[in-house]
Enzyme design. Sequence first.
Site, PDB file in Angstrom:
ATOM      1  N   GLY A  91       9.397  29.202  33.728  1.00 19.44           N
ATOM      2  CA  GLY A  91       9.357  29.533  35.147  1.00 19.44           C
ATOM      3  C   GLY A  91       9.634  28.309  35.988  1.00 19.44           C
ATOM      4  O   GLY A  91       9.514  27.172  35.512  1.00 19.44           O
ATOM      5  N   GLN A 110       9.377  23.018  43.349  1.00 21.38           N
ATOM      6  CA  GLN A 110       9.500  22.083  42.225  1.00 21.38           C
ATOM      7  C   GLN A 110      10.853  21.368  42.204  1.00 21.38           C
ATOM      8  O   GLN A 110      11.012  20.366  41.520  1.00 21.38           O
ATOM      9  CB  GLN A 110       9.319  22.822  40.893  1.00 21.38           C
ATOM     10  CG  GLN A 110       7.881  23.169  40.579  1.00 21.38           C
ATOM     11  CD  GLN A 110       7.795  23.826  39.233  1.00 21.38           C
ATOM     12  OE1 GLN A 110       8.104  24.998  39.101  1.00 21.38           O
ATOM     13  NE2 GLN A 110       7.410  23.081  38.212  1.00 21.38           N
ATOM     14  N   CYS A 163       3.353  22.725  32.488  1.00 23.82           N
ATOM     15  CA  CYS A 163       4.128  22.808  33.725  1.00 23.82           C
ATOM     16  C   CYS A 163       5.247  21.773  33.677  1.00 23.82           C
ATOM     17  O   CYS A 163       5.017  20.630  33.278  1.00 23.82           O
ATOM     18  CB  CYS A 163       3.211  22.525  34.912  1.00 23.82           C
ATOM     19  SG  CYS A 163       4.057  22.566  36.491  1.00 23.82           S
ATOM     20  N   LEU A 164       6.451  22.169  34.075  1.00 24.42           N
ATOM     21  CA  LEU A 164       7.585  21.242  34.066  1.00 24.42           C
ATOM     22  C   LEU A 164       7.356  20.049  34.994  1.00 24.42           C
ATOM     23  O   LEU A 164       7.974  19.007  34.823  1.00 24.42           O
ATOM     24  CB  LEU A 164       8.878  21.964  34.481  1.00 24.42           C
ATOM     25  CG  LEU A 164       9.406  23.029  33.513  1.00 24.42           C
ATOM     26  CD1 LEU A 164      10.624  23.722  34.113  1.00 24.42           C
ATOM     27  CD2 LEU A 164       9.740  22.431  32.155  1.00 24.42           C
ATOM     28  N   HIS A 223       1.161  31.412  37.763  1.00 24.26           N
ATOM     29  CA  HIS A 223       1.490  29.980  37.777  1.00 24.26           C
ATOM     30  C   HIS A 223       2.552  29.690  38.858  1.00 24.26           C
ATOM     31  O   HIS A 223       2.400  28.755  39.647  1.00 24.26           O
ATOM     32  CB  HIS A 223       2.001  29.582  36.390  1.00 24.26           C
ATOM     33  CG  HIS A 223       2.376  28.136  36.243  1.00 24.26           C
ATOM     34  ND1 HIS A 223       1.652  27.261  35.460  1.00 24.26           N
ATOM     35  CD2 HIS A 223       3.387  27.414  36.770  1.00 24.26           C
ATOM     36  CE1 HIS A 223       2.214  26.053  35.534  1.00 24.26           C
ATOM     37  NE2 HIS A 223       3.265  26.114  36.315  1.00 24.26           N
ATOM     38  N   GLU A 224       3.597  30.513  38.910  1.00 23.90           N
ATOM     39  CA  GLU A 224       4.681  30.264  39.876  1.00 23.90           C
ATOM     40  C   GLU A 224       4.234  30.548  41.304  1.00 23.90           C
ATOM     41  O   GLU A 224       4.591  29.815  42.229  1.00 23.90           O
ATOM     42  CB  GLU A 224       5.929  31.080  39.522  1.00 23.90           C
ATOM     43  CG  GLU A 224       6.557  30.756  38.166  1.00 23.90           C
ATOM     44  CD  GLU A 224       6.665  29.270  37.861  1.00 23.90           C
ATOM     45  OE1 GLU A 224       6.950  28.473  38.770  1.00 23.90           O
ATOM     46  OE2 GLU A 224       6.441  28.893  36.694  1.00 23.90           O
ATOM     47  N   HIS A 247       2.370  27.688  42.524  1.00 22.12           N
ATOM     48  CA  HIS A 247       3.270  26.612  42.970  1.00 22.12           C
ATOM     49  C   HIS A 247       3.668  26.822  44.436  1.00 22.12           C
ATOM     50  O   HIS A 247       3.664  25.884  45.234  1.00 22.12           O
ATOM     51  CB  HIS A 247       4.561  26.585  42.143  1.00 22.12           C
ATOM     52  CG  HIS A 247       4.488  25.718  40.924  1.00 22.12           C
ATOM     53  ND1 HIS A 247       4.169  24.382  40.973  1.00 22.12           N
ATOM     54  CD2 HIS A 247       4.706  25.995  39.613  1.00 22.12           C
ATOM     55  CE1 HIS A 247       4.189  23.882  39.744  1.00 22.12           C
ATOM     56  NE2 HIS A 247       4.512  24.844  38.902  1.00 22.12           N
TER      57      HIS A 247
HETATM   58 CO    CO Z   1       4.639  24.717  36.873  1.00 24.05          CO
END
Ligand code: CO
Length: 170
Positions: A46, A51, A93-94, A135-136, A139
Amino acid sequence: MALLAIKKYPEKILKQKAASVESIDAHTQHLIVDMIETMHAARGVGLAANQVGIPKRVCIIDISLKEDNKPLIVLINPLIIEKEGIVEDEEGCLSIPGYMTTIKRAERVYVRGLNREGKTVEIEGTGLLARALQHEIDHLDGLLIIDRMSPIKREFFKRRYKKSLKDKKE
Ligand code: CO
């Protein structure tokens, strides 16, 4: 198409609440295409627009890396309209590379938003999809997995993470 740079903790834009998308114009479509390419290149499940430095309420999810035959989801202005149950599982998480932690999330969520054509869609998610949706959307509200940890665990993480960044520079 272009690969976008993924913002990493503790960059400030990750803490910023993203603004609603007013019109799904060519700019938004371009952003979506670039986000998909960026997420796939990073092998993420995701990605939220903030981000990649754009504080707009756009996120994408693709759990097909982990579960076969699942379609790519693009959500604009997503909203959790209902949730049920609680389940704890590992999450990464990226924007916090190399870090995994267990996070409690709702087991099942119903999310309403717009797809890339601007049509209202409702998605029911369980398992990994439920986790990715929460999660998204977190963000987009300026929340990271570390904001879902206990304060003690968070302090421990921050100290360790700062040290690892420092070690990388040296
Ligand atoms: Co993330």
